[in-house]
Design a protein around this motif. Structure first.
Motif, PDB file in Angstrom:
ATOM      1  N   MET A  87       0.852  -1.186   0.000  1.00 55.40           N
ATOM      2  CA  MET A  87       0.000   0.000   0.000  1.00 55.40           C
ATOM      3  C   MET A  87       0.885   1.232   0.000  1.00 55.40           C
ATOM      4  SD  MET A  87      -3.308  -0.188   0.038  1.00 55.40           S
ATOM      5  CE  MET A  87      -3.895   1.269   0.859  1.00 55.40           C
ATOM      6  N   PRO A  88       0.507   2.278  -0.732  1.00 57.34           N
ATOM      7  CA  PRO A  88       1.312   3.499  -0.698  1.00 57.34           C
ATOM      8  C   PRO A  88       1.263   4.124   0.687  1.00 57.34           C
ATOM      9  CG  PRO A  88      -0.730   3.849  -1.888  1.00 57.34           C
ATOM     10  CD  PRO A  88      -0.657   2.388  -1.566  1.00 57.34           C
ATOM     11  N   ALA A  89       2.329   4.792   1.040  1.00 59.51           N
ATOM     12  CA  ALA A  89       2.425   5.399   2.359  1.00 59.51           C
ATOM     13  C   ALA A  89       1.400   6.504   2.522  1.00 59.51           C
ATOM     14  CB  ALA A  89       3.826   5.954   2.573  1.00 59.51           C
ATOM     15  N   SER A  90       0.743   6.501   3.656  1.00 59.49           N
ATOM     16  CA  SER A  90      -0.139   7.615   3.985  1.00 59.49           C
ATOM     17  C   SER A  90       0.698   8.656   4.704  1.00 59.49           C
ATOM     18  CB  SER A  90      -1.313   7.138   4.833  1.00 59.49           C
ATOM     19  OG  SER A  90      -0.851   6.624   6.051  1.00 59.49           O
ATOM     20  N   ASP A  91       0.065   9.750   5.011  1.00 59.61           N
ATOM     21  CA  ASP A  91       0.760  10.869   5.626  1.00 59.61           C
ATOM     22  C   ASP A  91      -0.072  11.320   6.820  1.00 59.61           C
ATOM     23  OD1 ASP A  91       2.948  12.868   5.272  1.00 59.61           O
ATOM     24  OD2 ASP A  91       1.256  14.245   5.155  1.00 59.61           O
ATOM     25  N   GLU A  92       0.580  11.725   7.861  1.00 58.55           N
ATOM     26  CA  GLU A  92      -0.129  12.227   9.038  1.00 58.55           C
ATOM     27  C   GLU A  92       0.529  13.521   9.479  1.00 58.55           C
ATOM     28  OE1 GLU A  92      -0.083  10.908  13.605  1.00 58.55           O
ATOM     29  OE2 GLU A  92      -0.973   9.403  12.273  1.00 58.55           O
ATOM     30  N   ARG A  93      -0.304  14.508   9.785  1.00 63.22           N
ATOM     31  CA  ARG A  93       0.231  15.780  10.276  1.00 63.22           C
ATOM     32  C   ARG A  93      -0.757  16.380  11.261  1.00 63.22           C
ATOM     33  NH1 ARG A  93       1.574  18.006   5.306  1.00 63.22           N
ATOM     34  NH2 ARG A  93       0.946  16.032   4.510  1.00 63.22           N
ATOM     35  N   GLU A  94      -0.206  17.157  12.180  1.00 65.51           N
ATOM     36  CA  GLU A  94      -1.043  17.837  13.155  1.00 65.51           C
ATOM     37  C   GLU A  94      -1.324  19.247  12.665  1.00 65.51           C
ATOM     38  OE1 GLU A  94      -1.306  18.735  17.935  1.00 65.51           O
ATOM     39  OE2 GLU A  94       0.100  17.239  17.162  1.00 65.51           O
ATOM     40  N   LEU A  95      -2.568  19.638  12.771  1.00 62.60           N
ATOM     41  CA  LEU A  95      -3.008  21.000  12.461  1.00 62.60           C
ATOM     42  C   LEU A  95      -3.430  21.608  13.790  1.00 62.60           C
ATOM     43  CD1 LEU A  95      -5.179  20.137   9.305  1.00 62.60           C
ATOM     44  CD2 LEU A  95      -2.779  20.868   9.366  1.00 62.60           C
ATOM     45  N   VAL A 148      -8.014  10.478   0.445  1.00 66.93           N
ATOM     46  CA  VAL A 148      -8.901  10.533   1.611  1.00 66.93           C
ATOM     47  C   VAL A 148      -8.191  11.323   2.700  1.00 66.93           C
ATOM     48  CG1 VAL A 148     -10.056   9.180   3.413  1.00 66.93           C
ATOM     49  CG2 VAL A 148     -10.001   8.327   1.054  1.00 66.93           C
ATOM     50  N   LEU A 149      -8.903  12.281   3.258  1.00 73.21           N
ATOM     51  CA  LEU A 149      -8.383  13.107   4.351  1.00 73.21           C
ATOM     52  C   LEU A 149      -9.220  12.806   5.590  1.00 73.21           C
ATOM     53  CD1 LEU A 149      -8.107  16.306   2.195  1.00 73.21           C
ATOM     54  CD2 LEU A 149      -6.207  14.869   2.950  1.00 73.21           C
ATOM     55  N   ARG A 150      -8.638  12.053   6.505  1.00 67.92           N
ATOM     56  CA  ARG A 150      -9.353  11.669   7.714  1.00 67.92           C
ATOM     57  C   ARG A 150      -8.913  12.582   8.848  1.00 67.92           C
ATOM     58  NH1 ARG A 150      -8.638   6.216   7.741  1.00 67.92           N
ATOM     59  NH2 ARG A 150     -10.390   6.099   6.328  1.00 67.92           N
ATOM     60  N   LEU A 151      -9.865  13.304   9.414  1.00 67.66           N
ATOM     61  CA  LEU A 151      -9.590  14.270  10.482  1.00 67.66           C
ATOM     62  C   LEU A 151      -9.982  13.683  11.834  1.00 67.66           C
ATOM     63  CD1 LEU A 151     -11.066  17.011   8.318  1.00 67.66           C
ATOM     64  CD2 LEU A 151      -8.860  17.336   9.422  1.00 67.66           C
ATOM     65  N   ASP A 152      -9.055  13.758  12.763  1.00 73.06           N
ATOM     66  CA  ASP A 152      -9.294  13.320  14.141  1.00 73.06           C
ATOM     67  C   ASP A 152      -8.944  14.463  15.080  1.00 73.06           C
ATOM     68  OD1 ASP A 152      -9.955  10.539  13.618  1.00 73.06           O
ATOM     69  OD2 ASP A 152      -7.836  10.227  13.174  1.00 73.06           O
ATOM     70  N   PHE A 153      -9.554  14.472  16.236  1.00 71.93           N
ATOM     71  CA  PHE A 153      -9.211  15.463  17.253  1.00 71.93           C
ATOM     72  C   PHE A 153      -7.844  15.113  17.830  1.00 71.93           C
ATOM     73  CE2 PHE A 153     -13.820  15.545  17.050  1.00 71.93           C
ATOM     74  CZ  PHE A 153     -14.061  16.897  16.950  1.00 71.93           C
ATOM     75  N   ALA A 154      -6.968  16.109  17.940  1.00 66.44           N
ATOM     76  CA  ALA A 154      -5.649  15.906  18.536  1.00 66.44           C
ATOM     77  C   ALA A 154      -5.770  15.948  20.056  1.00 66.44           C
ATOM     78  CB  ALA A 154      -4.679  16.980  18.039  1.00 66.44           C
ATOM     79  N   PRO A 155      -4.927  15.202  20.767  1.00 68.79           N
ATOM     80  CA  PRO A 155      -5.026  15.161  22.230  1.00 68.79           C
ATOM     81  C   PRO A 155      -4.897  16.533  22.898  1.00 68.79           C
ATOM     82  CG  PRO A 155      -3.528  13.468  21.436  1.00 68.79           C
ATOM     83  CD  PRO A 155      -3.892  14.314  20.249  1.00 68.79           C
ATOM     84  N   ARG A 156      -4.077  17.424  22.342  1.00 66.81           N
ATOM     85  CA  ARG A 156      -3.859  18.737  22.962  1.00 66.81           C
ATOM     86  C   ARG A 156      -4.632  19.845  22.250  1.00 66.81           C
ATOM     87  NH1 ARG A 156       0.742  16.133  22.323  1.00 66.81           N
ATOM     88  NH2 ARG A 156       1.393  17.397  20.552  1.00 66.81           N
ATOM     89  N   GLY A 157      -5.654  19.497  21.525  1.00 64.59           N
ATOM     90  CA  GLY A 157      -6.412  20.479  20.755  1.00 64.59           C
ATOM     91  C   GLY A 157      -5.986  20.433  19.305  1.00 64.59           C
ATOM     92  N   GLY A 158      -6.710  21.110  18.470  1.00 63.10           N
ATOM     93  CA  GLY A 158      -6.418  21.059  17.050  1.00 63.10           C
ATOM     94  C   GLY A 158      -6.868  19.741  16.446  1.00 63.10           C
ATOM     95  N   ARG A 159      -6.310  19.423  15.301  1.00 68.29           N
ATOM     96  CA  ARG A 159      -6.703  18.212  14.585  1.00 68.29           C
ATOM     97  C   ARG A 159      -5.472  17.470  14.088  1.00 68.29           C
ATOM     98  NH1 ARG A 159     -10.393  20.413  16.588  1.00 68.29           N
ATOM     99  NH2 ARG A 159     -12.453  20.851  15.751  1.00 68.29           N
ATOM    100  N   ILE A 160      -5.648  16.194  13.842  1.00 64.47           N
ATOM    101  CA  ILE A 160      -4.657  15.391  13.138  1.00 64.47           C
ATOM    102  C   ILE A 160      -5.325  14.976  11.836  1.00 64.47           C
ATOM    103  CG2 ILE A 160      -3.343  13.246  13.104  1.00 64.47           C
ATOM    104  CD1 ILE A 160      -3.269  13.480  16.197  1.00 64.47           C
ATOM    105  N   VAL A 161      -4.644  15.205  10.728  1.00 64.71           N
ATOM    106  CA  VAL A 161      -5.188  14.806   9.434  1.00 64.71           C
ATOM    107  C   VAL A 161      -4.326  13.685   8.877  1.00 64.71           C
ATOM    108  CG1 VAL A 161      -3.970  16.603   8.116  1.00 64.71           C
ATOM    109  CG2 VAL A 161      -6.021  15.570   7.157  1.00 64.71           C
ATOM    110  N   HIS A 162      -4.997  12.612   8.487  1.00 64.12           N
ATOM    111  CA  HIS A 162      -4.368  11.462   7.851  1.00 64.12           C
ATOM    112  C   HIS A 162      -4.707  11.557   6.364  1.00 64.12           C
ATOM    113  CE1 HIS A 162      -3.940   9.621  11.873  1.00 64.12           C
ATOM    114  NE2 HIS A 162      -5.121  10.175  12.080  1.00 64.12           N
ATOM    115  N   SER A 163      -3.697  11.630   5.518  1.00 61.55           N
ATOM    116  CA  SER A 163      -3.900  11.699   4.067  1.00 61.55           C
ATOM    117  C   SER A 163      -3.620  10.311   3.512  1.00 61.55           C
ATOM    118  CB  SER A 163      -2.949  12.717   3.445  1.00 61.55           C
ATOM    119  OG  SER A 163      -3.125  13.988   4.030  1.00 61.55           O
ATOM    120  N   ILE A 164      -4.651   9.671   2.962  1.00 60.54           N
ATOM    121  CA  ILE A 164      -4.555   8.285   2.521  1.00 60.54           C
ATOM    122  C   ILE A 164      -4.832   8.226   1.017  1.00 60.54           C
ATOM    123  CG2 ILE A 164      -5.441   5.950   2.861  1.00 60.54           C
ATOM    124  CD1 ILE A 164      -6.602   7.476   5.609  1.00 60.54           C
ATOM    125  N   PRO A 165      -3.816   7.885   0.221  1.00 64.57           N
ATOM    126  CA  PRO A 165      -4.004   7.862  -1.231  1.00 64.57           C
ATOM    127  C   PRO A 165      -4.661   6.571  -1.707  1.00 64.57           C
ATOM    128  CG  PRO A 165      -1.743   7.291  -0.706  1.00 64.57           C
ATOM    129  CD  PRO A 165      -2.438   7.592   0.611  1.00 64.57           C
TER     130      PRO A 165
END
Length: 173
Positions: A12-20, A136-153
């Motif tokens: 599977m191609p690598a997904s990407d995760e970043r905190e916003l 696909v951009l999956r948004l989750d709540f970050a533990p310290r506020g903000g969001r974590i977005v997972h970019s899944i190709p």
């Protein structure tokens, strides 16, 4: 998962995760996404209620040239909004759609791969019906506020979008 979802090694191609962390981070990410997009591309936004799907879709739409005078709101009841930008933007919300048969009726299937950039909230369950080519951009709540977005190709389009997004972000520092 289909044959277009694996790379030449069979992985599977690598997904990407970043905190916003802030709304500004989300707008910046949306503008970077917009630079990576071209007509026919499909973004699918996922996440719980209040996760920021519409906010991120709005940031992408603004990055695609949708003027501030045009409201970019969730099309929950209308299902699809057409927005003017440098390229047409189709913004859909499929939360209330019972199954994939309605994709034809609302004209969404024909727009993917066509003249518009298509942004779909709650659309991952319709990935196959929309051509299996998306980021696909999956948004989750970050533990310290903000969001974590997972970019899944998914498919060639998804891999191209993720690679272009990474390049856009690398070049902007």
């Amino acid at each position: 998962m289909g044959p277009d979802d694996v790379d030449s090694t069979g992985a599977m191609p690598a997904s990407d995760e970043r905190e916003l962390s802030t709304r500004r981070d989300t707008r910046r990410f949306g503008r970077a996404l917009a630079k990576a997009l071209r007509p026919g591309d499909l973004l699918l936004f996922e996440g719980g209620l209040g996760a920021g799907k519409t906010f991120l879709a709005r940031a992408v739409a603004r990055g695609l040239g949708v003027p501030a005078s045009v409201a970019v709101t969730s099309p929950t009841f209308a299902l699809v909004h057409e927005l003017p930008g440098r390229v047409p933007v189709v913004h859909a919300d499929l939360y209330r759609l019972p199954d994939g048969r309605a994709l034809e009726e609302i004209g969404l299937r024909e727009r993917v791969g066509g003249d518009a950039v298509v942004l779909v909230e709650w659309g991952e369950r319709f990935l196959n019906g929309l051509g299996r080519q998306a980021l696909v951009l999956r948004l989750d709540f970050a533990p310290r506020g903000g969001r974590i977005v997972h970019s899944i190709p998914h498919g060639v389009m998804g891999r191209r979008l993720l690679a272009t997004l990474r390049a856009c972000e690398d070049s902007s520092g």
